[in-house]
Design an enzyme around this catalytic site. Sequence first.
Site, PDB file in Angstrom:
ATOM      1  N   GLU A 179       2.801  33.490 -90.845  1.00  0.00           N
ATOM      2  CA  GLU A 179       4.328  33.407 -91.109  1.00  0.00           C
ATOM      3  C   GLU A 179       4.248  32.898 -92.978  1.00  0.00           C
ATOM      4  O   GLU A 179       5.414  33.117 -93.592  1.00  0.00           O
ATOM      5  CB  GLU A 179       4.505  31.955 -90.495  1.00  0.00           C
ATOM      6  CG  GLU A 179       5.033  32.642 -89.269  1.00  0.00           C
ATOM      7  CD  GLU A 179       5.765  33.363 -89.250  1.00  0.00           C
ATOM      8  OE1 GLU A 179       6.854  34.009 -89.720  1.00  0.00           O
ATOM      9  OE2 GLU A 179       6.480  33.479 -88.070  1.00  0.00           O
ATOM     10  N   GLU A 231     -14.986  30.550 -76.755  1.00  0.00           N
ATOM     11  CA  GLU A 231     -14.639  29.455 -77.400  1.00  0.00           C
ATOM     12  C   GLU A 231     -16.122  28.208 -77.220  1.00  0.00           C
ATOM     13  O   GLU A 231     -15.652  26.896 -77.353  1.00  0.00           O
ATOM     14  CB  GLU A 231     -13.977  28.938 -76.643  1.00  0.00           C
ATOM     15  CG  GLU A 231     -14.014  27.970 -75.829  1.00  0.00           C
ATOM     16  CD  GLU A 231     -12.121  26.940 -74.943  1.00  0.00           C
ATOM     17  OE1 GLU A 231     -12.641  26.889 -74.332  1.00  0.00           O
ATOM     18  OE2 GLU A 231     -11.405  27.994 -74.874  1.00  0.00           O
TER      19      GLU A 231
END
Length: 293
Positions: free
Chosen positions: A81, A112
């Site tokens: 954003e 991960e």
Amino acid sequence: MAERSTEARHRHSVGLHHIAPAEALSRLLEAQMAAVQAVHTALPALEAVAEAASAALRRGGKMAYAGAGSSGLMALADCLELPGTFGIPPDRTPMLFAGGAAALLHMTGDVEDDPALAAADFAAAGLAAGDVMLCLSASGRTPYALELARAAKAAGVTVAGFANVPGSDLLALADLPVLLDTGPEVVSGSTRMGAGTAQKVALNLVSVLVGIRLGHVHDGFMVNVVADNAKLKDRAARIVAALSGVDHAAALAALAVTGGAVKPAVLVAGGRSAAQADEDLKRSAGHLAPHLG
């Protein structure tokens, strides 16, 4: 090693599978609201993170985001954003996400746990001394996040570590630890819920404060917005009109002179030339306030 509170049993978990749907939703919502409240105690830490990150960006450095799984998604959502909201170039806010773009379509847990992947991602991000990395892990001990934090510290990058478990490894490693103590999840271990909600709220607060500190927010307006669609072009014109006192047509004319840049358009609408507006903004480090009555 701290007990993983995110794996413990929540008081609202009991009977969740057979209670009425309305009651289940009420319990889930209550837990989400409690997660948001948990951010309150982290406000001083979030202020420190925003100050460090805005200082890095102000001097030409980077503010990176990093994480795996649900925590990585929260980081990615905030990161994506920033260019549109605050006009911060994407190369100044790199995203290190375990598994890369492929993991966004099909997330797998094994990425991960891969320290070599973390090392490669860190090298590709081009981070250097003086930059800041916002590193997220709900448990605070995800191998990908910890390896990134270690690599960053070794390179002189300031590590802001966000974790939801007190006393966790990431918080111990971080230069700027941020504890979001959300406790057990209603669905045990599903940290996309309370932990993820608190992480996203915390990141919202940090990134908006960064925008304010950089002069990209004035009176609640996104004055460094990148107007690349009809909605945002209209918003840009309304911002210029509101801050300069001109009508919509004059605001559009000012934006045409500045190539759509809102900050100089506000000053152009007030009577400055485009060149003078740019010069004034350089002198005030991009802040409009010194030039408005």
